[in-house]
Write a protein that holds these residues in place. Structure first.
Motif, PDB file in Angstrom:
ATOM      1  N   VAL A 246       0.823  -1.225   0.000  1.00 41.63           N
ATOM      2  CA  VAL A 246       0.000   0.000   0.000  1.00 41.63           C
ATOM      3  C   VAL A 246       0.855   1.271   0.000  1.00 41.63           C
ATOM      4  O   VAL A 246       0.602   2.187  -0.796  1.00 41.63           O
ATOM      5  CB  VAL A 246      -1.007  -0.013   1.163  1.00 41.63           C
ATOM      6  CG1 VAL A 246      -1.790   1.302   1.200  1.00 41.63           C
ATOM      7  CG2 VAL A 246      -1.969  -1.185   1.017  1.00 41.63           C
ATOM      8  N   PRO A 247       1.917   1.394   0.848  1.00 45.96           N
ATOM      9  CA  PRO A 247       2.716   2.626   0.823  1.00 45.96           C
ATOM     10  C   PRO A 247       3.523   2.817  -0.451  1.00 45.96           C
ATOM     11  O   PRO A 247       3.987   3.925  -0.738  1.00 45.96           O
ATOM     12  CB  PRO A 247       3.633   2.476   2.036  1.00 45.96           C
ATOM     13  CG  PRO A 247       3.726   1.011   2.270  1.00 45.96           C
ATOM     14  CD  PRO A 247       2.386   0.464   1.894  1.00 45.96           C
ATOM     15  N   SER A 252       1.345   7.626   1.535  1.00 43.98           N
ATOM     16  CA  SER A 252       0.769   7.488   2.872  1.00 43.98           C
ATOM     17  C   SER A 252       0.188   8.796   3.383  1.00 43.98           C
ATOM     18  O   SER A 252      -0.497   8.809   4.410  1.00 43.98           O
ATOM     19  CB  SER A 252       1.826   6.968   3.846  1.00 43.98           C
ATOM     20  OG  SER A 252       2.943   7.834   3.896  1.00 43.98           O
ATOM     21  N   SER A 253       0.422   9.893   2.661  1.00 47.27           N
ATOM     22  CA  SER A 253      -0.161  11.181   3.047  1.00 47.27           C
ATOM     23  C   SER A 253      -1.603  11.320   2.574  1.00 47.27           C
ATOM     24  O   SER A 253      -2.293  12.265   2.964  1.00 47.27           O
ATOM     25  CB  SER A 253       0.673  12.329   2.475  1.00 47.27           C
ATOM     26  OG  SER A 253       0.617  12.329   1.045  1.00 47.27           O
ATOM     27  N   THR A 304       4.435   2.201   6.656  1.00 46.42           N
ATOM     28  CA  THR A 304       4.162   3.397   7.443  1.00 46.42           C
ATOM     29  C   THR A 304       2.981   3.133   8.372  1.00 46.42           C
ATOM     30  O   THR A 304       2.177   2.228   8.127  1.00 46.42           O
ATOM     31  CB  THR A 304       3.829   4.615   6.550  1.00 46.42           C
ATOM     32  OG1 THR A 304       2.532   4.411   5.954  1.00 46.42           O
ATOM     33  CG2 THR A 304       4.867   4.808   5.455  1.00 46.42           C
ATOM     34  N   ASN A 305       2.871   3.907   9.417  1.00 45.10           N
ATOM     35  CA  ASN A 305       1.777   3.728  10.372  1.00 45.10           C
ATOM     36  C   ASN A 305       0.415   3.923   9.715  1.00 45.10           C
ATOM     37  O   ASN A 305      -0.538   3.193   9.992  1.00 45.10           O
ATOM     38  CB  ASN A 305       1.936   4.704  11.544  1.00 45.10           C
ATOM     39  CG  ASN A 305       3.145   4.377  12.407  1.00 45.10           C
ATOM     40  OD1 ASN A 305       3.595   3.235  12.445  1.00 45.10           O
ATOM     41  ND2 ASN A 305       3.665   5.368  13.101  1.00 45.10           N
ATOM     42  N   GLN A 306       0.326   4.926   8.827  1.00 46.37           N
ATOM     43  CA  GLN A 306      -0.952   5.250   8.195  1.00 46.37           C
ATOM     44  C   GLN A 306      -1.425   4.133   7.264  1.00 46.37           C
ATOM     45  O   GLN A 306      -2.591   3.716   7.303  1.00 46.37           O
ATOM     46  CB  GLN A 306      -0.809   6.572   7.402  1.00 46.37           C
ATOM     47  CG  GLN A 306      -2.094   7.077   6.790  1.00 46.37           C
ATOM     48  CD  GLN A 306      -2.920   7.903   7.746  1.00 46.37           C
ATOM     49  OE1 GLN A 306      -2.830   7.731   8.954  1.00 46.37           O
ATOM     50  NE2 GLN A 306      -3.743   8.797   7.197  1.00 46.37           N
ATOM     51  N   THR A 307      -0.509   3.626   6.440  1.00 45.66           N
ATOM     52  CA  THR A 307      -0.908   2.574   5.494  1.00 45.66           C
ATOM     53  C   THR A 307      -1.151   1.243   6.203  1.00 45.66           C
ATOM     54  O   THR A 307      -2.039   0.487   5.815  1.00 45.66           O
ATOM     55  CB  THR A 307       0.159   2.404   4.394  1.00 45.66           C
ATOM     56  OG1 THR A 307       1.455   2.233   4.997  1.00 45.66           O
ATOM     57  CG2 THR A 307       0.200   3.618   3.484  1.00 45.66           C
ATOM     58  N   THR A 308      -0.380   0.966   7.247  1.00 46.42           N
ATOM     59  CA  THR A 308      -0.622  -0.253   8.016  1.00 46.42           C
ATOM     60  C   THR A 308      -1.984  -0.194   8.704  1.00 46.42           C
ATOM     61  O   THR A 308      -2.705  -1.206   8.773  1.00 46.42           O
ATOM     62  CB  THR A 308       0.488  -0.455   9.062  1.00 46.42           C
ATOM     63  OG1 THR A 308       1.729  -0.676   8.379  1.00 46.42           O
ATOM     64  CG2 THR A 308       0.203  -1.656   9.957  1.00 46.42           C
ATOM     65  N   ALA A 309      -2.366   0.982   9.174  1.00 50.94           N
ATOM     66  CA  ALA A 309      -3.687   1.153   9.790  1.00 50.94           C
ATOM     67  C   ALA A 309      -4.790   0.873   8.775  1.00 50.94           C
ATOM     68  O   ALA A 309      -5.823   0.280   9.108  1.00 50.94           O
ATOM     69  CB  ALA A 309      -3.820   2.566  10.354  1.00 50.94           C
TER      70      ALA A 309
END
Length: 547
Positions: A246-247, A252-253, A304-309
């Motif tokens: 995903v990233p 990821s922004s 990244t934290n955002q894409t893993t979420a």
């Protein structure tokens, strides 16, 4: 008759005959259950070919210092041995000649013990693994046949060992260098490479294996697969794989709902492919690679934290159409409207239809332009074995409703060639298939304005625009293209034409094949408050989102 009561897992079995029958029945049941368990696990794992930076290598270094070598059988990783490498482990193709011992050993230690004895006689002898609990002694390794024969004479008849005929390179063997020496890995007998797992976690508690400075979750399988170079495969759970996809496919922004939509598309792509075999396997290394040919995968270091979420929030969710998981195509930027599958790949797909991309207000990829001389075009044709003679004309003969080129025609002195659908884009190596061709002396920014029943011609560069704050200004004279937005699409116009008749200008917008979900459009929809399910239902028709 004597009756005996035997307790077996809280079941009372009467008599030795009945006991034997029960045990046979239990073994038969387990033979069915065990493979079923393995296959169930395999559905949630995937084999990923690491082709971006590790393809066609003649040597690889695993930086992890402690590893486990083992075989995956029916989805279960069976440990073979634990190895240490203070400076990591070096893996190479084994291209030399070998004498292969006929005696089999159950463990690495027992095979190594005998190999060490032979090495004391001045012979290159190595423990060699061919499958789970199946080890041999290999003697040789040199690419010179006579050198190996001389070594063999030193040990012939020693320690009650016997060897087969001298074997040449079978394009399946590799070697791995450890602190204790070299191990030979050979798939010739059982057609299965061992898999490599890390014995340690990083500071975040994640189990990773590092190869050539890249960190990966899961396990690695390194082999030759009938080549002279090494192929590296990452075997891991699909959900962990998606964390590294995903990233690399979407910034990821981007808003979280856009990232969720991307995660579902990427997951659907995995499950729509031919079932990936997790077991140690030398028949087919992988069915999914880590490049844009499949999906870009960067491993743990790109997470990244955002894409893993986003991956975790949509766990297991896939796109379905009439009971089957769809491939869920996606791309970067549409340029105003997506395209129907039949206009790109030639066959209709019910859920892949052209839709207006009204929310693509912040395209990831800007409009683009390229200049080609007639000489360059002739060279491109020559590289494909096509001779049209001197190029006289190049023009678009047919567009799709979304504005993409359906037929590109080239007229030469000797012949004519028509490129259909994506063929023209491929010929010129263009970012997308939504483009126009501009030639010398043309007025490419010419538009027609309707006023009642009258139609008048006007050039965009001579127009004025009103900005959001009400300020009136003349059109910019520095841009390459003007983009005109309509209710259901966007159209591009070049500001200038080429200066000579020997050059054509190709001006376009959009990036990628244009079929399925526009990532830039998904971003725009998410910013407007749409959920990931609403985004997916917009770009893919009549689908269901479910696990």
């Amino acid at each position: 008759m004597q009756w005996i009561f035997v307790k077996e897992d809280s079941i009372m079995v009467r008599g030795s005959f009945f006991r034997r029958c029960f045990l046979i029945f239990l073994v038969i049941c387990m033979s069915f259950i065990y493979p079923a368990i393995g296959k169930a696990e395999q559905k949630d794992w995937i084999r990923v070919g690491l082709e971006r930076s590790l393809s066609e290598r003649r040597q690889l270094t695993i930086q992890t210092n402690y590893i486990t070598l083992g075989y995956c059988i029916y989805g279960n990783f069976e440990k073979e041995t634990t190895l240490a490498g203070s400076k990591g482990f070096v893996v190479k193709p084994a291209t030399g000649y070998y004498y292969i011992g006929k005696k089999e050993y159950r463990t690495y230690k027992s095979a190594k013990k005998m190999a060490d004895k032979l090495r004391k006689l001045g012979v290159s002898a190595y423990p060699a693994v061919t499958y789970h609990s199946s080890w041999n002694i290999y003697v040789g390794g040199s690419t010179r046949k006579e050198t190996v024969k001389k070594q063999y004479k030193k040990i012939k008849g020693r320690y009650n060992l016997s060897f087969g005929k001298l074997q040449s390179d079978n394009k399946k063997r590799i070697t791995i260098l450890t602190d204790e020496g070299i191990i030979v890995i050979d798939t010739d007998k059982h057609n299965a490479y061992p898999q490599i797992a890390s014995n340690s976690n990083n500071r975040q508690g994640v189990n990773l294996i590092v190869v050539e400075n890249c960190s990966y979750r899961g396990r690695l399988e390194i082999g030759r697969y009938n080549k002279n170079t090494l192929t590296t495969v990452n075997i891991l759970p699909v959900e962990d794989y998606l964390k590294g996809v995903v990233p690399n496919e979407m910034s990821s922004s981007y808003p979280i709902e856009a990232l969720k939509a991307q995660a579902v598309c990427a997951r659907s792509f995995c499950y729509s492919r031919k079932e990936s075999v997790v077991d140690s396997n030398a028949n087919q290394a992988f069915v999914v690679c880590d490049t844009s040919h499949c999906q870009v995968y960067g491993g743990f270091s790109t997470e990244t934290n955002q894409t893993t979420a986003a991956v975790n929030a949509t766990k297991g969710k896939k796109l379905w159409y009439h009971g089957k998981v769809i491939e869920a195509n996606y791309f970067s930027t549409s340029g105003g409207a997506t395209e129907s599958a039949e206009n790109v790949w030639g066959s209709k797909v019910p859920y892949l239809k052209s839709v207006p991309d009204n929310y693509e207000s912040e395209p990831e990829k800007e409009p683009w332009s390229f200049n080609f001389t007639t000489k360059q075009i002739q060279n491109l044709l020559k590289n494909r074995g096509i001779d049209l003679g001197k190029i006289k004309n190049v023009f678009v003969q047919k567009y799709s409703d979304s504005g993409r080129v359906m037929e590109l025609k080239m007229i030469g002195e000797n012949d004519t060639k028509v490129w259909k659908r994506e063929e023209g884009r491929s010929f010129f190596s263009l970012p997308g298939n939504k483009y126009k061709i501009v030639k010398a002396k043309e007025k490419p920014d010419k538009v027609y304005i309707l006023s009642g029943k009258k139609k008048r011609q006007k050039r965009i560069q001579s127009s004025y625009v009103i900005s959001g704050n009400g300020k009136v200004s003349k059109m910019s004279q520095s841009v390459e293209q003007y983009i005109v937005k309509s209710k259901d699409n966007m159209t591009n116009f070049a500001r200038k034409a080429p200066k000579n008749n020997q050059t054509i200008k190709i001006v376009g917008m959009g990036f990628g094949h244009g079929v399925g979900m526009s990532q830039s459009g998904a971003k725009g929809m998410a910013k407007e408050g749409y959920s990931y399910k609403e985004i997916l239902n917009y770009y893919f028709k009549e689908i269901k989102i479910q696990s």
